[in-house]
Design a protein around this motif. Structure first.
Motif, PDB file in Angstrom:
ATOM      1  N   GLY A 235       0.945  -1.082  -0.251  1.00  0.00           N
ATOM      2  CA  GLY A 235      -0.005   0.179   0.192  1.00  0.00           C
ATOM      3  C   GLY A 235       0.692   0.971   0.047  1.00  0.00           C
ATOM      4  N   LEU A 236       2.185   1.360  -0.788  1.00  0.00           N
ATOM      5  CA  LEU A 236       3.325   2.012  -0.607  1.00  0.00           C
ATOM      6  C   LEU A 236       2.941   2.594  -2.016  1.00  0.00           C
ATOM      7  CD1 LEU A 236       5.457   1.122   1.864  1.00  0.00           C
ATOM      8  CD2 LEU A 236       3.955   2.962   2.432  1.00  0.00           C
ATOM      9  N   ASN A 237       3.118   3.990  -2.163  1.00  0.00           N
ATOM     10  CA  ASN A 237       2.994   4.176  -4.289  1.00  0.00           C
ATOM     11  C   ASN A 237       4.706   5.938  -3.646  1.00  0.00           C
ATOM     12  OD1 ASN A 237       2.935   5.291  -6.982  1.00  0.00           O
ATOM     13  ND2 ASN A 237       1.422   7.293  -5.882  1.00  0.00           N
ATOM     14  N   ASP A 238       5.644   5.463  -4.953  1.00  0.00           N
ATOM     15  CA  ASP A 238       6.300   6.693  -4.829  1.00  0.00           C
ATOM     16  C   ASP A 238       5.731   7.540  -6.169  1.00  0.00           C
ATOM     17  OD1 ASP A 238       6.469   4.603  -7.063  1.00  0.00           O
ATOM     18  OD2 ASP A 238       8.848   5.218  -7.004  1.00  0.00           O
ATOM     19  N   GLY A 239       4.344   7.517  -6.401  1.00  0.00           N
ATOM     20  CA  GLY A 239       4.712   8.520  -7.696  1.00  0.00           C
ATOM     21  C   GLY A 239       5.028   9.747  -7.450  1.00  0.00           C
ATOM     22  N   ASN A 240       5.252  10.205  -5.864  1.00  0.00           N
ATOM     23  CA  ASN A 240       5.960  11.777  -5.779  1.00  0.00           C
ATOM     24  C   ASN A 240       7.170  12.385  -5.695  1.00  0.00           C
ATOM     25  OD1 ASN A 240       5.316  14.586  -4.628  1.00  0.00           O
ATOM     26  ND2 ASN A 240       5.006  13.611  -3.116  1.00  0.00           N
ATOM     27  N   ASN A 241       7.454  12.039  -6.560  1.00  0.00           N
ATOM     28  CA  ASN A 241       9.179  11.746  -7.237  1.00  0.00           C
ATOM     29  C   ASN A 241       9.706  13.251  -6.544  1.00  0.00           C
ATOM     30  OD1 ASN A 241       9.628   9.098  -7.130  1.00  0.00           O
ATOM     31  ND2 ASN A 241       9.753   8.971  -9.620  1.00  0.00           N
ATOM     32  N   ARG A 264       0.778   6.998   0.870  1.00  0.00           N
ATOM     33  CA  ARG A 264       0.065   5.847   1.130  1.00  0.00           C
ATOM     34  C   ARG A 264      -1.091   5.512  -0.098  1.00  0.00           C
ATOM     35  NH1 ARG A 264       2.617   2.244   4.679  1.00  0.00           N
ATOM     36  NH2 ARG A 264       3.483   3.376   6.589  1.00  0.00           N
ATOM     37  N   ILE A 265      -1.211   4.599  -0.220  1.00  0.00           N
ATOM     38  CA  ILE A 265      -2.650   4.048  -1.282  1.00  0.00           C
ATOM     39  C   ILE A 265      -2.970   2.840  -0.550  1.00  0.00           C
ATOM     40  CG2 ILE A 265      -1.733   5.079  -3.374  1.00  0.00           C
ATOM     41  CD1 ILE A 265      -1.114   2.044  -4.058  1.00  0.00           C
TER      42      ILE A 265
END
Length: 614
Positions: A235-241, A264-265
């Motif tokens: 439930g993690l996302n690294d889209g905010n680089n 968090r997703i």
């Protein structure tokens, strides 16, 4: 000073156990005299020299270390035939052919994407192995792949896999060979155990105690790039680089390798229930089964249907009947060891799981590390899973919550600068840098995968290449690489590891052309126009593979697996036609969906003349 950080799985004789790290100084070995407090690797790995080599009778440090393997990591592939493989030849022969080590599929697909297909199969190191039919197979060393694809692999991809150690990536470092999983690093790659001579030193595993059953943190060390499946699962996302503040002016909750900011997703339902990666994946998924495969999907032996059943068949079962069954050996480290007579669930390749079994007519999965039992719901013959026309659907086509999609990969190769070649272990001219255009999680495109089934797909890869020669001239400038002889963007079948118990709504999937491969779009009559356009074209979608003009579908991108393809015109029309039914029949359990749809009748509905007004 012979015992260092990595002791590998070795079943020792009584003679060896009589003198080693577990003994007090003065027993004839000089190891424990210096490395007091060092953790035993395990109860069966107590002696130093059989793993690490060296001279146990030599008191002087340099002399005692001179003949060591490593000296830090005797599990490295350069030594593992003399160390791990000496007592564990079965496991070593499996790992030697394993994609986690050879990276044959990654190299092959990189070569196909960047240079065109090549019949030669390359690996991190040259290996003589067997293919899936049992025929001898020679894997060539990738150091000899003297082209852009070889350079890209050696200078980027290779660092994440167990053929090469990675010790300079915060939160992403690991050892090479067997130690990559069984002696995991912490975020800093420093030893945090009880041996004062090594305390805080780098690069070392966090402890000298062996991890028989590695936890999720071990998997995240590598599986956090590309498809980012380890992140999505938890439930993690690294889209905010860009590290843009996300919480009351501060950064996101977790910073990971590459200075990436995780937000968090919704996590995968299996993670929410407490399952770890190794609870679903077998040792043959992770360590291989002894055969060399050309792609990951060929090596992976598990499927959703194994535990949950398919629309028409329940999970397959086979009892443990032999006293030397592999399930008995593998489950020895579990809280509940399986017994002869236990009815074990079979994988998609027909082999027994070591922790999934049938009891009281229910399918149960045992957590390998915590022993917790999870009941697996069997969906066979349930109405929502027996919808006519859905026979080709992969489970995750409906049940994926998100799929990481990274559009527009701009790769620059500058020969004026030096780059680290991790396979050759030297710096050579040519440095890669990458940027991306756009990333999203939902909605995600669907297409037919290599099994002929409808699957989620993700960009793989949309490569725009710039090459700058030593004089500063741009030999290639944002060049779209060839695939099957054409300059085209590519998508790849992909399971994002972000599953939910609730499927995507019927009306959403059938009514939103983004799921069908059109990307962001505008619908105008019987045409669908892309709105996120590839910079190399006026009408090709960047985030999709299809457009529709006057009811005819045109495909612009390839699906990069054998026998894979986008939907064709007939399939698109059938999928969209179901919207006529969904206006009234919104429940997937509606009996109408257990019958074959008459598409001619649906066409008649569209052609029916309007009623005459009184």
């Amino acid at each position: 000073m012979i015992c260092h950080i990595f002791l590998l799985p070795i079943v020792l004789s009584a003679f060896l156990l009589s003198a080693g790290c577990s003994q007090s100084p003065g027993d004839g070995s000089t190891c424990a005299g210096c490395h007091s407090g060092l953790e035993l690797a395990s109860k069966t790995h107590q002696e130093c020299v059989s793993c690490h080599g060296g001279d146990p009778l030599e008191a002087e440090e340099k002399a005692s270390h001179r003949t060591m393997f490593g000296p830090k990591n005797p599990a490295d592939p350069k030594f593992w035939q003399k160390t791990c493989g000496k007592c564990h030849p079965y496991q070593l022969e499996r790992v030697r052919a394993n994609l986690m080590y050879t990276n044959t599929g990654m190299i092959k697909n990189t070569q196909a994407t960047w240079e065109g297909a090549d019949d030669t199969l390359y690996a991190t190191r040259s290996e003589a192995v067997f293919d899936a039919t049992g025929e001898p197979l020679e894997l060539k060393e990738v150091a000899g792949l003297d082209n852009l694809a070889g350079e890209l692999y050696r200078k980027t991809c290779s660092l994440c896999h167990i053929g090469v150690d990675s010790n300079q990536v915060w939160s992403g470092s690991h050892a090479s060979g067997c130690a990559a999983c069984h002696f995991p690093y912490n975020d800093n790659g420093t030893y945090q155990g009880n041996d004062p001579t090594v305390k805080g030193k780098w690069p070392h595993s966090a402890s000298h105690a062996m991890a028989n059953l590695p936890d999720n943190k071990v998997c995240v060390r590598c599986h956090n790039r590309s498809g980012r499946i380890a992140f999505s699962y938890e439930g993690l996302n690294d889209g905010n680089n860009g590290l843009v503040p996300t919480d009351q002016g501060g950064p996101g909750p977790i910073i990971v390798s590459g200075v990436r900011n995780l937000t968090r997703i919704q996590a995968d339902i299996h993670h929410e229930k407490g399952l770890e990666c190794i609870d679903c994946h077998t040792s043959r998924d992770v360590m291989g089964d002894g055969y060399a495969y050309e792609n990951m999907y060929l090596q992976t032996e598990i499927s959703c249907e194994d535990c949950h059943g398919s629309a028409t068949a329940r999970p397959q079962i086979d009892a443990i009947s032999r006293e030397n069954d592999e399930v008995l050996r593998e489950s020895a480290h579990y809280p509940r060891r399986m017994q002869q007579g236990d009815a074990m669930v079979l994988t998609a390749k027909g082999r027994k799981y070591s922790n999934v079994f049938l009891e009281a007519d229910k399918v149960w999965l045992q957590g390998k590390r915590d022993g917790k039992l999870h009941e697996s719901k069997v969906i066979t013959q349930t109405p929502e899973h027996t919808i006519k026309g859905h026979e080709r659907m992969e489970c995750y086509a409906c049940h994926s919550r998100t799929v990481v999609q990274c559009y527009g990969c701009h790769t620059e190769y500058d020969q004026r600068e030096l780059g680290a070649d991790y396979v050759k272990g030297v710096q050579t001219p040519g440095r890669f840098t990458e940027t991306e255009d756009y990333r999203m999680l939902y909605p995600f495109p669907l297409a037919l995968n290599q099994r002929g089934r409808i699957s989620t797909v993700t960009p793989g890869c949309q490569t725009f290449v710039t090459v700058i020669d030593p004089q500063g001239k741009r030999i290639l400038d944002e060049y779209v690489t060839l695939f099957k002889g054409r300059q085209q963007l590519r998508f790849a079948p992909f399971f994002g590891h972000n599953t939910g118990p609730k499927a995507i709504g019927c009306a959403e999937c059938h009514g939103n052309p983004a799921f069908l491969g059109f990307g962001q779009h505008v619908v105008e009559g019987n045409s669908i126009e892309a709105t996120l356009i590839c910079e190399k074209s006026e009408d090709k979608p960047l985030d999709g593979m299809l457009t529709m003009h006057s009811g005819k579908v045109r495909a612009y991108s390839a699906i990069t697996r054998e026998d894979s393809r986008p939907f064709n015109t007939a399939e698109i029309k059938k999928i969209l036609a179901v919207n006529l039914c969904l206006v009234c029949h919104i429940d997937p359990k509606d009996p109408i969906y257990q019958k074959e749809l008459d598409y001619n009748a649906l066409d008649d509905c569209l052609k029916r003349p309007a009623p005459v007004q009184p």
